[in-house]
Structures are given as structure tokens and as C-alpha cells.
Write a protein that holds these residues in place. Structure first.
Motif, mmCIF file in Angstrom:
data_model
loop_
_atom_site.group_PDB
_atom_site.id
_atom_site.type_symbol
_atom_site.label_atom_id
_atom_site.label_comp_id
_atom_site.label_asym_id
_atom_site.label_seq_id
_atom_site.Cartn_x
_atom_site.Cartn_y
_atom_site.Cartn_z
ATOM 1 N N ALA A 1 -0.522 -0.544 -4.437
ATOM 2 C CA ALA A 1 0.263 -0.027 -2.807
ATOM 3 C C ALA A 1 1.457 0.714 -2.462
ATOM 4 C CB ALA A 1 0.018 -1.640 -2.158
ATOM 5 N N SER A 2 1.937 1.095 -1.922
ATOM 6 C CA SER A 2 2.807 2.601 -2.184
ATOM 7 C C SER A 2 4.120 1.803 -1.445
ATOM 8 C CB SER A 2 2.445 3.535 -1.761
ATOM 9 O OG SER A 2 2.044 3.919 -0.158
ATOM 10 N N LYS A 3 5.076 1.931 -1.816
ATOM 11 C CA LYS A 3 5.977 1.252 -0.551
ATOM 12 C C LYS A 3 6.165 2.070 1.208
ATOM 13 C CE LYS A 3 11.395 1.723 0.123
ATOM 14 N NZ LYS A 3 12.370 2.363 -0.304
ATOM 15 N N GLU A 4 4.935 3.166 1.538
ATOM 16 C CA GLU A 4 5.573 3.173 2.876
ATOM 17 C C GLU A 4 3.715 2.670 3.377
ATOM 18 O OE1 GLU A 4 7.480 6.386 0.632
ATOM 19 O OE2 GLU A 4 5.244 5.768 0.196
ATOM 20 N N LEU A 5 3.132 2.231 2.107
ATOM 21 C CA LEU A 5 1.969 1.297 3.190
ATOM 22 C C LEU A 5 2.761 0.465 3.294
ATOM 23 C CD1 LEU A 5 -1.113 0.826 3.852
ATOM 24 C CD2 LEU A 5 -1.588 0.268 1.207
ATOM 25 N N ALA B 1 -1.768 -9.979 -0.555
ATOM 26 C CA ALA B 1 -2.299 -9.404 -1.693
ATOM 27 C C ALA B 1 -4.175 -9.272 -0.597
ATOM 28 C CB ALA B 1 -3.338 -9.822 -2.905
ATOM 29 N N ASN B 2 -4.386 -10.046 -0.043
ATOM 30 C CA ASN B 2 -5.716 -9.968 0.489
ATOM 31 C C ASN B 2 -5.523 -8.979 2.296
ATOM 32 O OD1 ASN B 2 -6.858 -11.661 -0.778
ATOM 33 N ND2 ASN B 2 -6.177 -13.613 0.408
ATOM 34 N N HIS B 3 -4.842 -8.270 2.511
ATOM 35 C CA HIS B 3 -4.714 -7.524 3.330
ATOM 36 C C HIS B 3 -5.574 -6.768 3.160
ATOM 37 C CE1 HIS B 3 -3.053 -4.659 6.484
ATOM 38 N NE2 HIS B 3 -2.616 -6.153 7.610
ATOM 39 N N PRO B 4 -6.356 -5.689 3.940
ATOM 40 C CA PRO B 4 -7.663 -4.899 3.959
ATOM 41 C C PRO B 4 -6.864 -3.592 3.779
ATOM 42 C CG PRO B 4 -8.145 -5.943 5.403
ATOM 43 C CD PRO B 4 -6.880 -6.839 5.747
ATOM 44 N N LYS B 5 -5.866 -3.493 4.323
ATOM 45 C CA LYS B 5 -5.689 -1.911 3.767
ATOM 46 C C LYS B 5 -4.431 -1.672 2.037
ATOM 47 C CE LYS B 5 -3.880 0.166 8.121
ATOM 48 N NZ LYS B 5 -2.481 0.269 8.715
ATOM 49 N N ILE B 6 -3.863 -3.405 1.619
ATOM 50 C CA ILE B 6 -3.771 -3.497 0.191
ATOM 51 C C ILE B 6 -5.404 -3.798 -0.927
ATOM 52 C CG2 ILE B 6 -2.354 -4.542 -1.188
ATOM 53 C CD1 ILE B 6 -0.584 -5.772 1.042
ATOM 54 N N ASP C 1 -1.626 5.904 -12.346
ATOM 55 C CA ASP C 1 -1.213 5.564 -11.057
ATOM 56 C C ASP C 1 0.221 4.711 -11.009
ATOM 57 O OD1 ASP C 1 -2.884 7.258 -10.326
ATOM 58 O OD2 ASP C 1 -3.972 6.046 -8.857
ATOM 59 N N PRO C 2 1.121 4.671 -10.694
ATOM 60 C CA PRO C 2 1.704 3.788 -10.730
ATOM 61 C C PRO C 2 2.072 2.852 -9.733
ATOM 62 C CG PRO C 2 2.174 6.043 -8.513
ATOM 63 C CD PRO C 2 1.118 6.566 -9.906
ATOM 64 N N CYS C 3 2.313 1.723 -10.543
ATOM 65 C CA CYS C 3 2.079 0.139 -9.707
ATOM 66 C C CYS C 3 2.984 -0.142 -10.308
ATOM 67 C CB CYS C 3 0.857 -0.345 -10.476
ATOM 68 S SG CYS C 3 0.652 -0.087 -11.902
ATOM 69 N N ARG D 1 7.830 -6.662 -12.160
ATOM 70 C CA ARG D 1 8.199 -5.720 -12.662
ATOM 71 C C ARG D 1 8.340 -4.600 -11.609
ATOM 72 N NH1 ARG D 1 4.884 -3.952 -18.224
ATOM 73 N NH2 ARG D 1 3.525 -3.772 -17.702
ATOM 74 N N ARG D 2 8.973 -3.479 -11.592
ATOM 75 C CA ARG D 2 8.778 -2.246 -10.443
ATOM 76 C C ARG D 2 8.058 -0.812 -11.780
ATOM 77 N NH1 ARG D 2 14.585 -4.073 -10.966
ATOM 78 N NH2 ARG D 2 14.994 -5.112 -9.143
#
Length: 475
Positions: A100-104, A123-128, A139-141, A176-177
Motif C-alpha cells: 500500500a502506497s503512502k498516498e493510499l 491489513a483487511n481494509h479492501p483498498k489495502i 514493487d516497493p513494499c 522495515r521501510r
């Protein structure tokens, strides 16, 4: 079990007073328990760290006399170890990747606030869930710790007693970032585990971190240390201690003329007590110290009390100890003490009059350097025509004196002049003081004269007589 404590500052600035007290408490508890004290530099914030700050921390610890048994360890040199533990948690499904991006996350947070919900990562949010499903390898994570959802974290704080936090109040924290850097709450757990830390003494601002860290200890199967969270230090005005209250860096106290033993004694009493005792030797601090005697309440910094303590230590410490720390100030004031009496003798004579080593360095200059002018107010009052005859009589007796001792100066010069001229002690004592020291304040003038030395005393009395003669000529 060997007790093991640690002090773990971040090198983003100087060693401040609050950190110094934490270090002192950790050091004292380790020594009290016959254990070990570890120094660890928490330098994972690569952008804000500086070598200058590392040096300042080490210098402050050494100046205070808080020698470490292990370290200093640097977190920046342990990234391989942290990644190894991250991989372990991922393999055991105790951590997971989040794409999930910072913007999201900011968008979700805004929605939660609009709905008057407590903003938190879910973690269970539909958008995440959708973001993670759409991600591709590479992809960055971030890596998040899978925090328990049921039950509570309970721990017995050595200062504050029982503390309980529900797991439902904590989200899955990042360990970890995206740039690969591990986070604070994760690395301190790995470090304390690897280094065998049994007791963690730190500021109350870390209380909220403790339940998160305990869950990570338990996920790793690591022993959970005993915690003790100290209240903050306030300024004289009740506000949080800051630069506007004066010195807040340990080395500023060195610069302002405080002895390490005095500062340590003062800091130990900022929140800890042993009956009504105020003054403690280092041995007493170690023998009496306990975590459960630390107060839950904030402590107020009182500079007047620190000055009183510092004066006590200047007066009662071995002169060699005072001289060792005075030397820095002598160098700063460019005062060379090679051409004069032993500095330890001068400290014994003058020290009790001074609250700081800065004052002491300023007040002893006349023992080592000649002066060309007298202090105006003192000269106006005491170097007058009426002082001419007593000073001339004193000069003759000084020149004739064979054994240069304090007793002989008192008996065969000062008392003898009083008897010969039938005058009170002040009629010769004060003019002599101004003549020999250049000012109107000093310890006993006979003791001062002995240390200044016969040749210098003769030259200075002659200079005072010349001053009086010129004053009379211009009258």
C-alpha cells in the motif's frame, strides 16, 4: 542471571541532561547488581546522524565517568542481522509485505477520521487488500509485523507498576521501510535480545513503544527484559527542560565549571532518593541505588541547588581531582600555572569561595600573573594616604622576614605592624590585600601572601606605594 543494562542514545545531537540521567541510572543499577553496562549507538537514521554527535555522546559519558563494559555498538553496522531476523519472521508468517502506497494510506486515514473512527492501519481494509493483490515481485513494499489481535500486553514497570495495553489498540507496525532501513521498535528488540539485556531503563516517552516491543520479543521467542520508565525533567518554571533554561547538554555543564561528581550527585537525586540524604559518594550511589526508589513524578531542575552541590565538591574533593578538571578552564582562560605555587595549594585556599571552576580559574590569576592596575573601587577605598605608613612598615618587615610561612607573615608582619603603629588589623590587612591581589576580595591575606611568594609580594607593595604617591601628587 547476570544483570545487563544499556544506554542507547541516537547520535542526532549532544548528550542532554535527561539522557545523562538515564545513562547514570542504568550504570548505577548494573553496578549495584554486580552486572554489566552496555553502550549502544542507535544510528539507523542515516540522514540525521552525525559523527560530531557520536563524539559528543562518548565525550559526555567519559567526562561523567560512566565507563561501559561493552560497546559502543553501532546499529548501522548490524543491518545484515536485522534483515536475517526480518526473513525469519516472514518465513514464520509473523510478518508480511505490504505494498500500500503512502498516498493510499493517507486516503484511508482521511476516510476514518471523516467517519469518526480511530485512524489506524487495517491489513483487511479492501483498498489495502486490493493493493497487495495487484502488486508484482520487485514493487516497493514495507515489511509489517503481524501484531496479535486478541488479548493484552501486561508488564510490571519497576517505577510505575502494572501496565496493561490491549492488542486491539495496536496495529501492524512497520519493521522495515521501502528503502530497506529497519525501524526503531524492531531493531531495539533484536539488539537487546542479542546483547543479553535484562533491564531497560529509559524515559517515559517510550511507554507506548513497550507493548509493541514485547509482542516482537515474544514472536521471536526472546526473553522480555524488565522495564523501568523514568519521568521527565522540568525546568525551574515547571516547563519541559530546554535550552531556554540554560545548559541542557552535559558538556555545557563542563564548560560552565561543574565537576562530574557534582553533576552526577545532582542528577541521581532528580527523581531518586535514599531517605533525606543529599550528598552521595559514587560508592554510596552504587550501594544504595534501586529502580523501585525512583519517583513516578517529574523532577524540577534547580540551578541554585546544583551550584551549592558543586561548591561542596570543590571544597571537599581531593585537590588533585579538582585540579584535573580545572585544567580545562585554565587552558580556556590562557592561564599558565607553571610560574607560581602548586595549583593544589591554591585550590585548597581559594576553592571554598567558588561555586564553579570558571570562578575558581578567574579568582586565582593573581597567584600566577602580575597585574598593572588595581581594581578601581578597592584602590579608591584602601590605597589612600592613610595606608602609606602601614604599607611602608609592612614592606620593611617582609623584606627582613627570613622564613616565609603563613604564621610568620601573620605574626612578624601584620600583627607586628598593628602593634608598632597602634592600629587595628583592618588598617593594614585591607591595603595589603589590595596591594598583593589587585582587588578587595581574597582568602586570609597572610595565607595568600605565602602562596604569592616573597618577591612578588615585595614588588606589589612597592607598586601600591607608588600608586598612593601618584594619587597624592595629583590630589
Amino acid at each position: 542471571m547476570t544483570v545487563k543494562t544499556r544506554f542507547a542514545p541516537s547520535p542526532t545531537g549532544y548528550l542532554h541532561v535527561g539522557g545523562a540521567r538515564t545513562a547514570l541510572y542504568s550504570w548505577l543499577y548494573a553496578k549495584n547488581q554486580g552486572g554489566e553496562f552496555v553502550l549502544r549507538i542507535e544510528d539507523t537514521d542515516l540522514e540525521r546522524n552525525s559523527q560530531q554527535a557520536v563524539d559528543a555522546i562518548l565525550e559526555g559519558m567519559q567526562w561523567m565517568g560512566l565507563e561501559w563494559d561493552e560497546g559502543p555498538y553501532f546499529q548501522s553496522k548490524r543491518f545484515d542481522r536485522y534483515n536475517e531476523v526480518v526473513d525469519q519472521l516472514l518465513a514464520e508468517d509473523k510478518a508480511y509485505k505490504c505494498y500500500a502506497s503512502k498516498e493510499l494510506l493517507e486516503e484511508i486515514r482521511a476516510e476514518q477520521e471523516a467517519n469518526k473512527e480511530i485512524p489506524r492501519y487495517d491489513a483487511n481494509h479492501p483498498k489495502i487488500v486490493a493493493a497487495n493483490a495487484a502488486a508484482k515481485d520487485g514493487d516497493p513494499c514495507v515489511i509489517r509485523f503481524r501484531n496479535p489481535k486478541e488479548g493484552s500486553v501486561v508488564f510490571d514497570d519497576q517505577i510505575r507498576g502494572r501496565i496493561e495495553i490491549s492488542n486491539s489498540q495496536m496495529d501492524d507496525l512497520i519493521i522495515r521501510r521501502t528503502d530497506g532501513a529497519p525501524t526503531y521498535n524492531f531493531v531495539v528488540v533484536v539488539d537487546d535480545w542479542d546483547m543479553g539485556i535484562t533491564h531497560v531503563v529509559r524515559g517515559e516517552d517510550h511507554i507506548n513503544n513497550t507493548p509493541r516491543q514485547i509482542n516482537i520479543y515474544e514472536a521471536l521467542g526472546a526473553p522480555v527484559p524488565t522495564f523501568a520508565h523514568c519521568a521527565m525533567i522540568l525546568g525551574d518554571d515547571g516547563a519541559k527542560l530546554s535550552k531556554r533554561h540554560g545548559a541542557v547538554s552535559v558538556m555545557q555543564y563542563r564548560d560552565e565549571g561543574y565537576l562530574p561528581n557534582a553533576l552526577n550527585n545532582y542528577l541521581v537525586r532528580l527523581g531518586w532518593s535514599h531517605g533525606d540524604q543529599e550528598i552521595f559518594s559514587q560508592e554510596e550511589m552504587i550501594n544504595f541505588f534501586s529502580l523501585n526508589a525512583i519517583s513516578k513524578s517529574a523532577s524540577a531542575f534547580n540551578t541554585d541547588k546544583l551550584n551549592w552541590l558543586n561548591n561542596h565538591y570543590i571544597k571537599t574533593s581531593e585537590p588533585e581531582y579538582v585540579a584535573k578538571h580545572l585544567q580545562w578552564h585554565l587552558d580556556e582562560q590562557e592561564l599558565n600555572t607553571e610560574n607560581g605555587p602548586a595549583i593544589t595549594d591554591v585550590i585548597k585556599l581559594v576553592g571554598e569561595r567558588c561555586n564553579t571552576l570558571v570562578e575558581l580559574a578567574q579568582q586565582i590569576r593573581y597567584f600566577y600573573e602580575d597585574f598593572s592596575e588595581f581594581e578601581a573601587g578597592a584602590a579608591k577605598k584602601h590605597l589612600r594616604g592613610v595606608a602609606k605608613e602601614p604599607l611602608e612598615a609592612a614592606l620593611a618587615k617582609v623584606e627582613a622576614l627570613e622564613e616565609w610561612t603563613t604564621d610568620n607573615i601573620k605574626d612578624q608582619v601584620i600583627t607586628a605592624v598593628c602593634d608598632e603603629l597602634e592600629i587595628g588589623m583592618g588598617k593594614i590587612g585591607m591595603p595589603l590585600r589590595v596591594a598583593v591581589t589587585g582587588g578587595g576580595q581574597s582568602p586570609s591575606v597572610d595565607a595568600v601572601m605565602e602562596l604569592v611568594g616573597k618577591e612578588r609580594v615585595i614588588a606589589r607593595i612597592k607598586m601600591a606605594l607608588a600608586f598612593i604617591a601618584e594619587r597624592e601628587a595629583n590630589a
